[in-house]
Design a protein around this motif. Structure first.
Motif: not given
Length: 217
Positions: A41-58
């Motif tokens: 939340s304090k850093g720079v975030l690019s629209h090209k950056e993705n965040f992943s989550i495994r289906v098992e984690e969900i």
């Protein structure tokens, strides 16, 4: 996802995003929040950056009694809906405030080899999640995982962002902020189906301090 990892995940949002109007299901909310918890939340975030989550984690986040096949089917439907969800907010960056709407995400990808979801936040959502130095709210993800209603999650965030202050709820605010539309056109329906259940959920599940909530209905 272990309980230890869940304890470390912190959701940080700009308060303007919390005040924004949008509608998500519980599953959609958990997917979004699990990805937000990965953002610096304090850093720079690019629209090209993705965040992943495994289906098992969900699936672990859901903690329901549904079968695995049912949960996978629900997850697929949630991802299809999530790509079409709108967020309505006021852009205050210019001299004249502008009523805006944006999608939550710009793209969602799926890697079949390791059953991983890749989520890209929409450009207009990014300022609400990154480079935050003031006017933001944070909480541990685990504090909302037990909620069975998306209204409870939204209500919790509103309370959390308004610590030590009085909140006045109106039917207009509830309908607009939670995008209830005309589904609860009668006050008694709104109270019994939405408002009444929320304080109980918060008291039962959350570590939030005492607030003054006034219902102006």
């Amino acid at each position: 996802m272990s309980n230890k990892n869940k304890d470390k995940l912190v959701v940080v949002k700009h308060n303007d995003l919390i005040k924004a109007a949008y509608r998500l299901t519980v599953l959609e909310s958990r997917i979004i929040l699990a990805c937000i918890a990965q953002v610096n939340s304090k850093g720079v975030l690019s629209h090209k950056e993705n965040f992943s989550i495994r289906v098992e984690e969900i699936v672990e986040l859901l903690e329901t009694g549904n079968s695995r096949d049912e949960m996978y089917a629900n997850l697929k439907s949630a991802l299809d809906r999530l790509s079409e969800r709108w967020v309505y907010f006021i852009d205050k960056s210019d001299m004249t405030p502008i009523e805006m709407k944006t999608r939550w995400v710009s793209a969602i990808g799926y890697t079949s080899e390791d059953a991983r979801i890749n989520l890209y936040f929409a450009p207009h959502i990014i300022p609400f999640l990154s480079e935050l130095s003031s006017n933001f709210t944070q909480y541990k993800l685990k504090h909302v995982l037990r909620f069975k209603s998306s209204y409870s999650i939204k209500f919790y965030e509103v309370l959390k962002s308004s610590m030590n202050s009085t909140i006045e709820l109106t039917t207009t605010w509830m309908k607009e902020t939670m995008e209830l539309g005309n589904g609860y056109d009668r006050v008694d329906n709104l109270v019994s189906r939405v408002i009444t259940d929320i304080p109980h959920a918060i008291i039962e599940n959350l570590n939030i301090s005492t607030h003054s909530v006034r219902q102006a209905i």
